[in-house]
Design an enzyme around this catalytic site. Structure first.
Site, mmCIF file in Angstrom:
data_model
loop_
_atom_site.group_PDB
_atom_site.id
_atom_site.type_symbol
_atom_site.label_atom_id
_atom_site.label_comp_id
_atom_site.label_asym_id
_atom_site.label_seq_id
_atom_site.Cartn_x
_atom_site.Cartn_y
_atom_site.Cartn_z
ATOM 1 N N HIS A 87 0.797 -1.232 -0.059
ATOM 2 C CA HIS A 87 0.061 -0.151 0.086
ATOM 3 C C HIS A 87 0.847 1.155 0.237
ATOM 4 C CE1 HIS A 87 0.617 0.465 4.470
ATOM 5 N NE2 HIS A 87 0.417 -0.803 4.374
ATOM 6 N N CYS A 146 1.572 1.291 9.971
ATOM 7 C CA CYS A 146 0.624 0.188 10.413
ATOM 8 C C CYS A 146 0.155 0.082 11.851
ATOM 9 C CB CYS A 146 1.153 -1.125 9.860
ATOM 10 S SG CYS A 146 1.446 -1.118 7.905
#
Length: 132
Positions: A32, A124
């Site tokens: 991502h 994250c």
């Protein structure tokens, strides 16, 4: 996963009234976008800096920032996180950390090596909450 035209449109409708413009950025060779590029904030001269890994993101997709490539042997350094006046960087990226410090960033290095095994990192495991 690429955004669909309808998801882009829905996001644009949501954030447009707040003054934001939505564009679709295309990552490559990363799970991502945030693992390949991060807005580092303004450097010591007030220049907005995009920290990026060349193999993951084409910086030409982003306007209004000066692209700063992470060291070619330190692609994980692109997964950094700006918190207040500090830039949290995964430990083990000394060349990129030194270049950031030379530009006036206060760099805090954190060992996230176990998370990096799954291409995860500081972005994250973060949830930023602005004080009210």
């Amino acid at each position: 996963m690429a955004a669909t035209p309808s998801s882009e449109r829905a996001l644009a409708e949501l954030v447009g009234p707040l003054g934001f413009h939505v564009i679709q950025a295309e990552p490559r060779d990363c799970l991502h976008l945030k693992t390949g590029a991060t807005f580092a904030g303004n450097d010591g001269n007030g220049t907005p800096v995009l920290l990026f890994s060349e193999r993951s993101v084409d910086p030409a997709q982003f306007a209004g920032v000066e692209p700063m490539r992470v060291d070619e042997h330190e692609p994980a350094a692109a997964n950094a996180l700006r918190v207040a006046d500090r830039l949290i960087l995964p430990a083990g990226n000394p060349r990129t950390a030194d270049r950031l410090r030379d530009r006036g960033f206060e760099v805090v290095e954190v060992d996230v090596s176990e998370l990096q095994k799954a291409e995860a990192g500081v972005t994250c495991m973060s949830l930023i909450d602005e004080p009210s």
